[in-house]
Design an enzyme around this catalytic site. Structure first.
Site, PDB file in Angstrom:
ATOM      1  N   THR A  17       0.849  -1.197   0.000  1.00 43.43           N
ATOM      2  CA  THR A  17       0.000   0.000   0.000  1.00 43.43           C
ATOM      3  C   THR A  17       0.883   1.245   0.000  1.00 43.43           C
ATOM      4  O   THR A  17       2.012   1.225   0.491  1.00 43.43           O
ATOM      5  CB  THR A  17      -0.937   0.032   1.225  1.00 43.43           C
ATOM      6  N   GLY A  22       8.143   7.380  -2.678  1.00 43.32           N
ATOM      7  CA  GLY A  22       8.809   7.268  -1.382  1.00 43.32           C
ATOM      8  C   GLY A  22       9.174   5.835  -1.048  1.00 43.32           C
ATOM      9  O   GLY A  22       9.633   5.069  -1.892  1.00 43.32           O
ATOM     10  N   SER A 149       6.981   3.537  12.760  1.00 49.96           N
ATOM     11  CA  SER A 149       7.910   4.685  12.806  1.00 49.96           C
ATOM     12  C   SER A 149       8.584   4.706  14.169  1.00 49.96           C
ATOM     13  O   SER A 149       7.986   4.296  15.169  1.00 49.96           O
ATOM     14  CB  SER A 149       7.137   5.986  12.617  1.00 49.96           C
ATOM     15  N   TYR A 162      -0.174  11.116  14.531  1.00 45.63           N
ATOM     16  CA  TYR A 162       0.897  10.279  13.975  1.00 45.63           C
ATOM     17  C   TYR A 162       1.515   9.399  15.067  1.00 45.63           C
ATOM     18  O   TYR A 162       1.579   8.182  14.922  1.00 45.63           O
ATOM     19  CB  TYR A 162       1.960  11.177  13.340  1.00 45.63           C
TER      20      TYR A 162
END
Ligand code: NAD
Length: 254
Positions: A17, A22, A149, A162
């Protein structure tokens, strides 16, 4: 095991996905270079189509694209059905699509602003994994890989949607790993530090760079190499783990 496990992915089908640019494009290129056929999904149809053409020409693998919003109702079921109908199954699921952190404080962020982060980073990967379960069960080497992350491990002190959703991804990864290990479905996460993509706007470049002890941002291909490793037989005894690819960030004392 009589032979050393190798890194090749010939005959396997990978769904990525957020594949148009990037890191997603880097995962697609790396998996294709190792022989995997691809189902690539992104909002950006033009970039996706260009990437797919380039990968077909350079690697000879089969590449199917779907221009879609991963949060749309029914999208997860469409993705799983497309992998099975057009590529014959699904072996590797890479939850890469994500939305940018917004560098806003608590007072600048009302609760509603967190919603899109949870829809893209948490609810969509959950729905896609659920829809793909039948295909993953039919695979000889099923893998689910989350791109979380390092901000999901140690908060940056802003970007609430985030930070919290990236931490939730890691929790979901461990829960899925625990439930699915008995069926041989291996679930892991990669936690990049700062990576040179469009997600890092110029105005926060210095802050991101300062957080990397190695003194530079990662090339997206350096993250993709870890994803390809987790997808391969070389990682056949690894599940429920987080691979930190962050240039030395989070080393205690640094
Ligand atoms: P990017 O913004 O360059 O690319 C993200 C891609 O996801 C885009 O092509 C976008 O169109 C797609 N996308 C976003 N929402 C979507 C949706 N609802 N449906 C379909 N596609 C959608 O970002 P990137 O830096 O390549 O990030 C990839 C992943 O890595 C993200 O999950 C991000 O959170 C994570 N990450 C990035 C960094 C970094 O420094 N760049 C660091 C750690 C983790």
């Amino acid at each position: 095991m009589s032979t050393l496990p190798n890194e090749r992915l010939d005959g396997r089908v990978a769904l990525v996905t957020g594949a148009a640019r990037g890191m997603g494009a880097a995962h697609a290129s790396t998996l294709a270079a190792r022989g995997a056929d691809l189902l690539l999904i992104d909002l950006d149809e033009a970039e996706l189509t260009a990437l797919a053409a380039q990968l077909r020409e350079n690697t000879g693998v089969r590449v199917v694209t779907l221009s879609a919003d991963i949060t749309a109702p029914g999208a997860a079921e469409t993705f799983a059905a497309t992998a099975v109908d057009q590529l014959g199954g699904l072996d590797i699921l890479v939850h890469n699509a994500g939305i940018m952190h917004d560098f806003k404080t608590l007072e600048q962020t009302d609760a509603a602003a967190l919603r899109p982060y949870f829809e893209v980073n948490v609810l969509a990967p959950y729905a896609i994994t659920r829809a793909a379960l039948g295909a993953l069960r039919a695979s000889k080497s099923p893998r689910v890989i989350f791109i979380s992350s390092s901000w999901g491990q140690v908060p940056d002190g802003h970007s609430y949607g985030y930070m919290i959703s990236k931490a939730a991804q890691l929790s979901m990864m461990r829960a899925l790993a625990k439930e699915l290990v008995a069926e041989g479905i291996l679930v892991n996460a990669v936690t990049p530090g700062a990576v040179a993509t469009r997600m890092i706007p110029d105005e926060v470049y210095a802050e991101e760079l300062a957080a990397v002890p190695l003194g530079r941002l990662a090339d997206p291909l350096e993250i993709a190499a870890s994803v390809a490793f987790l997808a391969s037989d070389q990682a056949s005894f690894i599940t429920g783990q987080t691979l930190n690819v962050n240039g030395g960030a989070l080393i205690v004392g640094v």
